[in-house]
Structures are given as C-alpha cells and as structure tokens.
Design an enzyme around this catalytic site. Structure first.
Site, PDB file in Angstrom:
ATOM      1  N   TYR A  51      23.769  38.996  47.864  1.00  0.00           N
ATOM      2  CA  TYR A  51      24.068  40.289  48.238  1.00  0.00           C
ATOM      3  C   TYR A  51      23.802  41.244  47.079  1.00  0.00           C
ATOM      4  CZ  TYR A  51      28.005  39.810  45.563  1.00  0.00           C
ATOM      5  OH  TYR A  51      29.257  39.843  44.351  1.00  0.00           O
ATOM      6  N   THR A 117      34.710  43.384  40.523  1.00  0.00           N
ATOM      7  CA  THR A 117      35.835  42.660  40.020  1.00  0.00           C
ATOM      8  C   THR A 117      35.392  42.061  38.707  1.00  0.00           C
ATOM      9  OG1 THR A 117      34.830  40.637  41.249  1.00  0.00           O
ATOM     10  CG2 THR A 117      36.408  42.138  42.414  1.00  0.00           C
ATOM     11  N   ASP A 118      33.960  41.838  38.462  1.00  0.00           N
ATOM     12  CA  ASP A 118      33.727  41.237  37.050  1.00  0.00           C
ATOM     13  C   ASP A 118      34.438  41.939  35.945  1.00  0.00           C
ATOM     14  OD1 ASP A 118      30.360  40.299  37.920  1.00  0.00           O
ATOM     15  OD2 ASP A 118      32.224  39.629  38.584  1.00  0.00           O
ATOM     16  N   LYS A 190      40.467  38.196  35.556  1.00  0.00           N
ATOM     17  CA  LYS A 190      39.763  37.335  36.984  1.00  0.00           C
ATOM     18  C   LYS A 190      39.520  35.783  36.208  1.00  0.00           C
ATOM     19  CE  LYS A 190      35.538  37.557  39.693  1.00  0.00           C
ATOM     20  NZ  LYS A 190      34.335  38.307  39.990  1.00  0.00           N
ATOM     21  N   GLU A 311      47.340  29.580  11.680  1.00  0.00           N
ATOM     22  CA  GLU A 311      46.705  28.661  10.742  1.00  0.00           C
ATOM     23  C   GLU A 311      45.878  29.569   9.864  1.00  0.00           C
ATOM     24  OE1 GLU A 311      45.401  25.710  14.390  1.00  0.00           O
ATOM     25  OE2 GLU A 311      44.600  24.984  12.317  1.00  0.00           O
TER      26      GLU A 311
HETATM   27  N1  DGL Z   1      28.666  42.148  40.738  1.00  0.00           N
HETATM   28  C1  DGL Z   1      29.730  41.777  40.429  1.00  0.00           C
HETATM   29  C2  DGL Z   1      30.701  43.267  40.210  1.00  0.00           C
HETATM   30  O1  DGL Z   1      30.093  44.308  40.582  1.00  0.00           O
HETATM   31  C3  DGL Z   1      30.306  41.138  41.862  1.00  0.00           C
HETATM   32  C4  DGL Z   1      31.979  40.794  41.800  1.00  0.00           C
HETATM   33  C5  DGL Z   1      32.631  41.749  42.707  1.00  0.00           C
HETATM   34  O2  DGL Z   1      32.432  43.075  42.786  1.00  0.00           O
HETATM   35  O3  DGL Z   1      33.485  41.311  43.216  1.00  0.00           O
HETATM   36  O4  DGL Z   1      31.577  42.944  39.511  1.00  0.00           O
END
Ligand code: DGL
Length: 354
Positions: A51, A117-118, A190, A311
């Site tokens: 996508y 989400t990245d 994540k 350590e």
């Molecule tokens: N291209 C990634 C982002 O925009 C896909 C992950 C997502 O959004 O779930 O972080």
C-alpha cells in the site's frame, strides 16, 4: 372506549415524565493534525499487502468516521503526508508549533494527531517534552491501510477523539490510542511488524483503556512532562544531531568514530544486555566523550532499565545511563538536553526526571 382513555393517559404521563432533553451541551472542539502513515494509506485492493502510506487526506479520514460529529466538533489540518519512517526534525518542529498554537486557543479542547506507527512512539515522546498545555494530546494510527478489509484506523480515530474530548485525559501527558488501549508517550513501543495489537508499554503498562469512546483511566505519566517540562522548541529551527548505534557481538569502534567525525553532538548506544558493548566500542565511546560528545548507554532489549555503573563505570568514563528509556526515546531526550547543556551529570539528572 375505556382502553383508549387509559392508553391516552399513559402517553400523556410518559410525555410529562420523560425528562426534557438536556440542553444541547456544546460538544468539545478537537483539532486533528494529520501527518500521514498507514492510517492514511491506500491500496489497490482490500486484501493487498502492499500500500501507499500517507495517501489519504485529513478531510477524507474525518469523513470516513461520520459518528465523530456525535462526540466532538472537528477541525482538520494536514501538517504532512509522509510515512512515519520519514518523520524528521523539521516536521516535528512544525507539528509542535501547530499543536502549541491550537492548544493555546480557548476554543480548542484537545488535539488528535494521526501518524504512522513506525515512529509514533518517538513523536509522542518528543511532544510530551515540548507541548505546553494540560489539554489532551492523543496520537493514533493504524496497522491496516484505510482501504483494507477490517481497517483499524476509523475506530482508532473515533477513540482518539473521544479520549481527547474526555476531561479525565487532561494532565496525563501525551497519550497514544491504539486498538482500544491508551498508552503513555513515554512508555509505549511498537513490538510487532504487522499485528494490529502491535503496541505495548512493557515497563509500566497502560494508562487506561477505551471502548467505543468510553474511557477507563488507571494511571498517569509519573515523570515530568508538558507544562512541567523545562524543554521548549519555540522558535527553534533545528535540533542537535544525536546518532543511535546498535551494539552486537564483535562491535567495532568504526561507527562511533564516524559519528563523531560527522558532527554528532550526542551518541546513544543500543547496548547488549544492561547497556554493554565490546571493549573497542567502549574505547571509542570514551574518545567521543573526550571530544565533547555526550554519550548515553541504553539497551537494545525491549524492557528493563539500563543501570548506571553496572558493568560499565559510567562515573569514570563520563557516560550517561538511560534508565528506562529505550534507545529511540533516549535520543529524543538527549537532543533536547543538548539544547541546554553538554554536562553529562546534568544530562543524567534529566534521564532521572523525564
Ligand atoms: N509506513 C509506516 C508508517 O507510516 C507504516 C506503519 C503504520 O503507519 O502502521 O509508520
């Protein structure tokens, strides 16, 4: 005849006892700042693995959740249209400026930020340190594109708006709404490349949960944040360079020396175990400190603290121990800390306070 009189009386009584609808209480005004991500992604089919991220506009995202109008008055702004793997300091600074500007308005009750989400956990923590408002700021995203079968974005947006509209969300720091969970910006990470239930907060758990816009909160962010943060990016045009280097067996000194040569003002090591690395790497990190670079030991592990003087003798080497912050969040705190000081002892204090 008698029956119809009884029915008529019953209706009259019902009408009289039905409480008058509460005066149309004004719905909260929530501003949605869109940055892109899979939540705004589109694909050729409902079941396509591939996508394009960030292809759908904020207006389309809002239109895809018509029930939003039942819980809030919505204003949408397109801050960027990128996959969050491309998130960068310049977009962060623009996003922080817009969030602080809209939150300062009496007419705005909260902000929702749609994001990939990245790197959502990074943007969320950055905003946790530089947003100057107690009003709710809620990030959300999705693991499936907007065009997918059982897309998770629309309900995440609905829940994020409901949380941002909830007075109980105020003052809890920046929050992340994902798959009915409410996370703290500081603790979320994540954990899975594709799972819808990808996010976790392994150290301290959730701040709360939500179900179709009904929130249950059971904790708040316990470290300094937002209005109690001493960090600000007002009128800031750039942030100091901080590099994260991943430790592994046989780690050489090369990349640490290269980061110093390339102008890094800070280095974070994603160490093995409790923030450890090979001896050549330790020697290179010591050279970096002597060259004026602030160096932080974090861990590549998903949970647990990186302890000072474990350590590695941080006192002797002049390093900072990251504590609970993972390498990505350590980098963010170090970037902001370097705008105030290069003193490792003071930076260590920041890692104990934020
Ligand atoms: N291209 C990634 C982002 O925009 C896909 C992950 C997502 O959004 O779930 O972080």
């Amino acid at each position: 005849m008698r029956t119809s009189i009884v029915i008529l009386l019953a209706i009259l009584i019902a009408v009289q006892t039905t409480p008058a609808p509460a005066q149309g209480k004004k719905l909260p005004h929530i501003v949605i700042l869109a940055t892109g991500g899979t939540i705004a992604g589109s694909a050729d089919s409902k079941t396509s693995v591939g996508y394009t991220s960030g292809a759908v506009t904020v207006d389309a995202l809002i239109a895809a959740v018509p029930t939003l109008k039942d819980i809030a008055r919505i204003t949408g702004e397109q801050v960027s249209s990128i996959g969050s793997q491309d998130m960068c300091d310049s977009v962060w600074l623009k996003l922080a400026a817009r969030a602080n500007a809209v939150l300062a308005a009496d007419t705005v009750d909260g902000v929702v930020i749609t994001h990939g989400t990245d790197t959502m956990e990074e943007t969320a923590y950055f905003l946790q340190l530089v947003v100057k408002s107690k009003k709710p700021v809620v990030l959300t995203g999705s693991m499936r594109p907007s065009t997918a079968l059982s897309a998770d974005g629309p309900l995440n947006i609905y829940n994020a708006v409901a949380i941002a509209s909830d007075p109980a969300a105020a003052g809890r720091g920046v929050l992340v709404a994902a798959n009915d969970d409410i996370h703290s910006a500081r603790d979320i990470t994540k954990m899975n490349t594709t799972d819808v239930q990808t996010f976790d907060s392994p150290e301290y758990g959730l701040v709360g949960t939500t179900l179709y816009g009904k929130q249950t909160f059971f904790r708040t962010a316990y470290r300094k944040h937002t209005v109690n943060s001493e960090f600000s990016v007002t009128d800031v045009k750039s942030l100091p360079r901080v590099d994260v280097l991943y430790a592994n067996s046989d780690m050489s000194a090369d990349l640490i020396d290269a980061a110093v040569k390339l102008g890094a003002k800070g280095i974070v090591i994603a160490g093995v175990g409790d923030g450890n690395m090979t001896t050549p790497a330790l020697d290179a990190l010591s050279r970096a400190v002597k060259a004026g670079v602030v160096c932080v030991r974090s861990s590549r592990l998903p949970s647990g603290r990186t302890w000072r003087n474990s350590e590695v003798n941080d006192d002797k080497m002049g390093f900072v121990a990251a504590g609970e912050l993972n390498p990505s969040k350590s980098r963010i705190l170090l970037k902001l800390a370097l705008m105030k000081t290069k003193d490792a002892a003071q930076v260590q204090k920041y890692f104990e306070e934020y």
